[in-house]
Design a protein around this motif. Structure first.
Motif, PDB file in Angstrom:
ATOM      1  N   THR A  55      11.917  52.524  38.541  1.00 50.35           N
ATOM      2  CA  THR A  55      11.079  51.352  38.296  1.00 50.35           C
ATOM      3  C   THR A  55      11.940  50.098  38.094  1.00 50.35           C
ATOM      4  N   PRO A  56      11.314  48.925  38.206  1.00 50.97           N
ATOM      5  CA  PRO A  56      12.085  47.688  38.000  1.00 50.97           C
ATOM      6  C   PRO A  56      12.785  47.625  36.649  1.00 50.97           C
ATOM      7  N   LEU A  57      12.123  48.060  35.583  1.00 51.37           N
ATOM      8  CA  LEU A  57      12.746  48.010  34.261  1.00 51.37           C
ATOM      9  C   LEU A  57      13.921  48.975  34.164  1.00 51.37           C
ATOM     10  N   LYS A  58      13.852  50.100  34.852  1.00 53.39           N
ATOM     11  CA  LYS A  58      14.996  51.028  34.883  1.00 53.39           C
ATOM     12  C   LYS A  58      16.165  50.403  35.650  1.00 53.39           C
ATOM     13  N   ARG A  59      15.857  49.693  36.725  1.00 51.59           N
ATOM     14  CA  ARG A  59      16.917  49.009  37.478  1.00 51.59           C
ATOM     15  C   ARG A  59      17.613  47.972  36.593  1.00 51.59           C
ATOM     16  N   MET A  60      16.821  47.223  35.841  1.00 53.22           N
ATOM     17  CA  MET A  60      17.398  46.209  34.969  1.00 53.22           C
ATOM     18  C   MET A  60      18.274  46.844  33.888  1.00 53.22           C
ATOM     19  N   THR A  61      17.850  47.979  33.378  1.00 53.33           N
ATOM     20  CA  THR A  61      18.650  48.679  32.364  1.00 53.33           C
ATOM     21  C   THR A  61      19.990  49.112  32.946  1.00 53.33           C
ATOM     22  N   VAL A  62      19.961  49.668  34.155  1.00 52.86           N
ATOM     23  CA  VAL A  62      21.207  50.073  34.819  1.00 52.86           C
ATOM     24  C   VAL A  62      22.085  48.853  35.081  1.00 52.86           C
ATOM     25  N   ALA A 108      27.122  43.984  41.047  1.00 56.38           N
ATOM     26  CA  ALA A 108      26.119  45.045  41.199  1.00 56.38           C
ATOM     27  C   ALA A 108      25.102  44.970  40.070  1.00 56.38           C
ATOM     28  N   GLY A 109      25.591  44.670  38.866  1.00 50.24           N
ATOM     29  CA  GLY A 109      24.674  44.489  37.745  1.00 50.24           C
ATOM     30  C   GLY A 109      23.764  43.305  37.946  1.00 50.24           C
ATOM     31  N   GLU A 110      24.309  42.208  38.505  1.00 53.37           N
ATOM     32  CA  GLU A 110      23.491  41.023  38.777  1.00 53.37           C
ATOM     33  C   GLU A 110      22.387  41.322  39.779  1.00 53.37           C
ATOM     34  N   VAL A 111      22.727  42.045  40.842  1.00 55.29           N
ATOM     35  CA  VAL A 111      21.735  42.370  41.868  1.00 55.29           C
ATOM     36  C   VAL A 111      20.610  43.219  41.272  1.00 55.29           C
ATOM     37  N   MET A 112      20.975  44.207  40.456  1.00 58.05           N
ATOM     38  CA  MET A 112      19.964  45.103  39.888  1.00 58.05           C
ATOM     39  C   MET A 112      19.206  44.447  38.743  1.00 58.05           C
ATOM     40  N   ALA A 118      28.255  45.828  31.351  1.00 58.03           N
ATOM     41  CA  ALA A 118      29.109  46.282  30.246  1.00 58.03           C
ATOM     42  C   ALA A 118      30.358  46.972  30.783  1.00 58.03           C
ATOM     43  N   MET A 119      30.194  47.781  31.838  1.00 54.64           N
ATOM     44  CA  MET A 119      31.350  48.459  32.436  1.00 54.64           C
ATOM     45  C   MET A 119      32.329  47.449  33.044  1.00 54.64           C
ATOM     46  N   ALA A 120      31.789  46.324  33.533  1.00 56.48           N
ATOM     47  CA  ALA A 120      32.665  45.284  34.082  1.00 56.48           C
ATOM     48  C   ALA A 120      33.601  44.752  33.003  1.00 56.48           C
ATOM     49  N   PHE A 121      33.091  44.612  31.792  1.00 54.58           N
ATOM     50  CA  PHE A 121      33.935  44.104  30.716  1.00 54.58           C
ATOM     51  C   PHE A 121      34.898  45.163  30.194  1.00 54.58           C
ATOM     52  N   VAL A 122      34.558  46.416  30.342  1.00 59.49           N
ATOM     53  CA  VAL A 122      35.523  47.474  30.037  1.00 59.49           C
ATOM     54  C   VAL A 122      36.693  47.391  31.020  1.00 59.49           C
ATOM     55  N   CYS A 123      36.375  47.169  32.305  1.00 60.03           N
ATOM     56  CA  CYS A 123      37.430  46.990  33.313  1.00 60.03           C
ATOM     57  C   CYS A 123      38.288  45.766  32.989  1.00 60.03           C
ATOM     58  N   ALA A 124      37.637  44.671  32.562  1.00 58.49           N
ATOM     59  CA  ALA A 124      38.384  43.459  32.209  1.00 58.49           C
ATOM     60  C   ALA A 124      39.324  43.730  31.036  1.00 58.49           C
ATOM     61  N   SER A 148      15.973  49.695  26.818  1.00 57.93           N
ATOM     62  CA  SER A 148      15.453  50.910  27.456  1.00 57.93           C
ATOM     63  C   SER A 148      14.258  51.462  26.667  1.00 57.93           C
ATOM     64  N   PHE A 149      14.305  51.375  25.323  1.00 58.80           N
ATOM     65  CA  PHE A 149      13.163  51.813  24.504  1.00 58.80           C
ATOM     66  C   PHE A 149      11.970  50.891  24.717  1.00 58.80           C
TER      67      PHE A 149
END
Length: 727
Positions: free
Chosen positions: A371-378, A600-604, A384-390, A671-672
Motif C-alpha cells: 500500500t502507499p503508506l507501506k511504501r512511505m514507511t520503507v 530511493a527513499g525519496e521516490v518511495m 535512515a540507511m543513507a545516513f548510516v552510510c554517510a 508504521s503504527f
C-alpha cells in the motif's frame, strides 16, 4: 434584463481572460512559454542552492554549523511561502499576476546574491577574503529572503496555471503537460547542479584570484530574468482565470468556528457530538465539514513526516561539506564537491520509471499488498540507511585526517638543508636521522613551549620557543653554526579539494617560482592554494627549469630546493617533496550508496506520499493538502537546526547516526499510525452528502407543496361557504 446584462459582461470578461493562444498538434501554444519558464526557474533555484553552503563557508567565512543553519533556514522559508502565494493568487491577484510580481521579486533576489559575491566591492586582503564582510552578509541575506518569497510564492501557481490553459476536451494533453512539466523540473535541477559548481570553481577577481561565486550566482540570476521575460512574452496567449476565493481561508475559518463554538459551550449541558468539527454545523454546510474531516485525517498522518525531510535536505549541506574531504578524481573526470548533488536528479530520472514499471508490478505479482503508506514507511527506512552510510564514510575520512596538536601540545618537523646527513635530538627524545636535503618523516609532538634541539656531528645545541596548538618546521642550514629558522606550517587540512603548497630555497641566490613571490636565499615562501595538478617554472637569472607534479586533493606540501640544485632537464629530480598533510585518500565514489538510498527513499516516500494524499482528499481541497505537504518540508529543515544545536556532538559521524536513529524511531511510530488508518473514497463520501442534500431539498419541496395545497383547499372552502351565505 439585469441578468442578461450581467451574463453579457461575464462572457466578455471570459473572452478577455481566454487569450489568443492557438493549438499546435492539439496543445495550446501558450504552454510552451510556461514549460520554458519552469525549466529556467528551476535551473536558477537549484543552481544557486548547489553552491550556497560553500559560499557561506569559504566566502563569508562561517563555520560548518553556521553555514548549515542558515542554509536550512533558507530552505524552510522556501517551503513556508507557498501558503502565502496560494492565498494571494486565489483570493486577490490571480495566478498570472502573482507569478509576474513574485518573479520580479525572485529575480531581484538572485541579482542581489550575485552582487553580494563580488569580491572587490569592499577592500580585500591578499589571501582572498574581504576585510569587511558586513555588506556581503546583508546583501546575501536580503537576496535569500527575496528568493524564498519568490520561489515559494510562485510554486503553487505555475503548474496550476499551466493546467488552466487546457480545455475540457484536452484531458490527455493536460496529463502529458504535467509529465513534461515534472521532467523540466528535474532537467533544470540536473543541469544546474552540473554547471554552477564548474562556474564556481573558476578563478575570478580584480585584486585577488578566488572561487568565482559571482559567476555561479550570476548565471542563475540571468536564467531567472530569462524565465520572467519568456513568461511575459506569452502574456497575450494565456487563459487567465479570475480569483475564485481561497479554500484554505474557508477551511481555517470553519475550523476556528468549531473550536470557538466548542469552547463557548464547554461548561453547558449540550449533547456530545461525534467529532469536534461537528460544532461548526450551526454556521457551515455539512458537506464542507465532512471534507475538512477527511483532510484532517490525512494531515494527522503528516505529523511524523518532517523527520524524513530533516535528513533528505542535508544532502545539500552536510553531505556537500563531507565531499570537500574526499578525492574527486574519477580518472578523465574531476568532480567538484558540490557536483555530487547531481547524483540525486540522475537517480530520480532513472528510479521513477523502474519503480513504476518493474518493482511495484513485481511486488504485486508476488501477492504482497504494498500500500502507499507501506511504501512511505520503507522510504523513511531507506533514508535512515543513507545516513548510516554517510556515518561509515565519515569514519573513513576521520581515519585519514592528520592528528593536530592539542591545546597543551606543539608539533615540530626537522628539515636538513645541508648536503651531509645529520643526527638530531629533540628534548632527550630518540635521535632522528636526517639524510642530506631531507626532512623528518613525521611531526614530533612535544609538551611545553621551550625545546632543545641538538646535533651530534658537529655538536651544536639550540633552544626554541614553540606555539601551542601549532605545527612548525625547523630549517637547519648546511652550516649548523649559522642561524636556524623556525617557520609556521599548516594547522588545518586544506578544504574544497585544494592543496597548500610552498617552496623553501636552500641555495645562496634568489629564485622566482611561478605563482610565488621571489624567494630569498635560505628562506621560504608563504603557502599558496593550488588545484590537484600544477606545473611550475623555477628561474634564477637567465637560468630556468620546468617542474610539474600532481598533488591529489586536500594536501599540504613543502618543496625544498637544495643547495646542490642544478638547472636543466633533470632538475625535477633534485627537488625534495615534503608531505606535510596527506591528500584525501577516501574516494568520492563512496558517497554514491548514500545518495542511492536517499533517492530511493525519496521516490518511495515523496512521490507516493503526494499520490496518497491526493487520493484521500476531497476534490476541492487538493491545495490544502499541498500546503500541508510543503509545510512538512519546512518543519523538517527547522528540525535540523534544533537537533544539531541541542546535540552539539563533537564527531560528525555521531550526528549522522543520531539523525538515522531518530528517523528509525519516527518510522516505527508512522508504521503504527498507518496500520490503523482506514482508506476512504472521498468522491463516494461527497456523493452521499450531495444525495442527502438533494433528498432533503426534495423533502422540503414536497412539504412546501403540501402546505400550499392545504392553503388552496382552505381558501376554496372559505369561498364556497361565502357563496352559500349569499345564496
Amino acid at each position: 434584463m439585469n441578468n442578461f446584462c450581467t451574463d453579457k459582461e461575464d462572457q466578455k470578461k471570459e473572452k478577455r481572460n481566454r487569450g489568443t493562444s492557438i493549438e499546435v498538434c492539439g496543445y495550446p501554444l501558450s504552454i510552451f512559454f510556461i514549460v520554458v519558464n519552469e525549466f529556467c526557474e528551476r535551473f536558477s533555484y537549484y543552481g544557486m542552492r548547489a553552491v550556497l553552503v560553500l559560499y557561506f563557508k569559504y566566502f563569508l567565512r562561517w563555520d560548518d554549523d553556521m553555514a548549515t543553519s542558515i542554509y536550512h533556514t533558507f530552505v524552510a522559508l522556501c517551503y513556508l511561502t507557498p501558503i502565502l502565494g496560494a492565498i494571494v493568487a486565489d483570493s486577490w491577484l490571480g495566478k498570472f499576476k502573482t507569478i509576474i510580481y513574485l518573479s520580479i521579486v525572485y529575480a531581484l533576489g538572485q541579482i542581489l546574491m550575485a552582487v553580494s559575491a563580488i569580491h572587490d566591492i569592499t577592500d580585500t586582503d591578499r589571501d582572498g577574503s574581504p576585510d569587511n564582510l558586513t555588506i556581503h552578509v546583508v546583501l546575501s541575506m536580503v537576496g535569500l529572503f527575496l528568493i524564498a518569497l519568490g520561489t515559494g510564492g510562485i510554486k503553487p501557481c505555475v503548474a496550476a496555471f499551466g493546467g488552466d490553459q487546457f480545455g475540457d476536451h484536452q484531458e490527455r494533453q493536460r496529463r502529458t503537460f504535467f509529465s513534461v512539466f515534472y521532467l523540466c523540473i528535474n532537467g533544470g535541477s540536473l543541469l544546474s547542479t552540473i554547471i554552477t559548481p564548474i562556474l564556481r570553481a573558476q578563478e575570478c577577481g580584480i585584486h585577488s584570484k578566488q572561487d568565482c561565486y559571482p559567476l555561479a550566482f550570476g548565471v542563475p540570476a540571468a536564467l531567472m530574468v530569462v524565465a520572467l521575460v519568456v513568461f511575459i512574452v506569452g502574456s497575450g496567449m494565456y487563459y487567465k482565470a479570475e480569483p475564485q476565493g481561497n479554500i484554505m481561508l474557508d477551511v481555517c475559518k470553519c475550523i476556528g468556528f468549531a473550536i470557538k463554538n466548542r469552547y463557548r459551550h464547554r461548561s453547558k449541558r449540550f449533547p456530545k457530538r461525534t467529532h469536534w468539527m461537528d460544532w461548526a454545523e450551526e454556521k457551515y454546510d455539512k458537506l464542507l465539514i465532512a471534507q475538512i474531516k477527511m483532510v484532517l485525517k490525512v494531515l494527522f498522518l503528516y505529523i511524523p513526516l518532517p523527520m524524513f525531510w530533516t535528513l533528505f535536505d542535508q544532502k545539500g549541506s552536510r553531505w556537500t561539506l563531507q565531499a570537500t574531504n574526499l578525492d574527486g578524481n574519477f580518472g578523465a573526470l574531476v568532480i567538484q564537491p558540490d557536483q555530487m548533488q547531481t547524483v540525486n536528479p540522475i537517480l530520480i530520472l532513472t528510479l521513477v520509471p523502474i519503480m513504476d514499471s518493474l518493482i511495484y508490478p513485481l511486488i504485486k505479482k508476488c501477492g504482497l499488498n504494498f500500500t502507499p503508506l507501506k511504501r512511505m514507511t520503507v522510504g523513511m527506512f531507506l533514508a535512515a540507511m543513507a545516513f548510516v552510510c554517510a556515518a561509515l564514510v565519515q569514519l573513513q575520512i576521520d581515519q585519514t585526517l592528520p592528528t593536530f596538536p592539542s591545546a597543551s601540545e606543539s608539533q615540530i618537523k626537522l628539515l636538513n638543508m645541508g648536503s651531509n646527513p645529520l643526527t638530531v635530538t629533540v628534548n632527550q627524545m630518540n635521535p632522528v636521522e636526517l639524510p642530506a636535503a631531507q626532512a623528518s618523516p613525521d611531526y614530533l609532538t612535544v609538551k611545553g613551549q621551550t625545546i632543545t634541539v641538538s646535533t651530534v656531528n658537529p655538536a651544536v645545541s639550540q633552544q626554541f620557543t614553540l606555539t601551542f596548538e601549532h605545527r612548525q618546521t625547523l630549517l637547519i642550514p648546511s652550516n649548523v653554526s649559522q642561524e636556524w629558522l623556525l617557520i609556521a606550517d599548516s594547522t588545518s587540512k586544506p578544504e574544497k579539494g585544494v592543496n597548500a603548497v610552498r617552496f623553501v630555497n636552500g641555495m645562496n641566490k634568489m629564485v622566482n617560482v611561478t605563482n610565488f613571490d621571489v624567494i630569498e636565499p635560505f628562506y621560504y615562501s608563504n603557502y599558496t592554494l593550488l588545484k590537484n595538478g600544477k606545473s611550475f617554472i623555477i628561474q634564477s637569472g637567465a637560468q630556468s627549469c620546468d617542474f610539474s607534479t600532481t598533488f591529489g586533493f586536500g594536501s599540504s606540501y613543502t618543496f625544498f630546493i637544495p643547495s646542490t640544485f642544478t638547472f636543466g632537464t633533470n632538475c625535477q629530480e633534485s627537488i625534495t617533496a615534503i608531505e606535510d598533510i596527506k591528500p584525501n585518500t577516501v574516494h568520492m565514489a563512496l558517497q554514491i550508496p548514500q545518495y542511492f538510498f536517499i533517492t530511493a527513499g525519496e521516490v518511495m516516500f515523496s512521490v507516493t506520499g503526494l499520490e496518497f494524499s491526493y487520493s484521500q482528499a476531497p476534490s476541492n481541497m487538493k491545495a490544502v493538502l499541498q500546503a500541508g505537504w510543503l509545510l512538512t518540508v519546512a518543519v523538517g529543515n527547522f528540525i535540523v537546526l534544533i537537533v544539531a544545536e541541542l546535540a552539539k556532538l563533537p564527531k560528525q559521524w555521531a550526528e549522522y547516526v543520531l539523525f538515522a536513529s531518530l528517523l528509525v524511531a519516527v518510522c516505527v511510530i508512522f508504521s503504527f499510525m498507518a496500520y490503523f488508518y482506514t482508506y476512504i473514497d472521498p468522491t463516494e463520501i461527497e456523493a452521499q452528502f450531495k444525495k442527502k442534500d438533494d433528498d432533503d431539498d426534495y423533502g422540503d419541496k414536497k412539504k412546501k407543496a403540501s402546505i400550499e395545497m392545504v392553503k388552496r383547499d382552505s381558501v376554496t372552502s372559505q369561498d364556497d361557504a361565502g357563496r352559500r351565505t349569499k345564496m
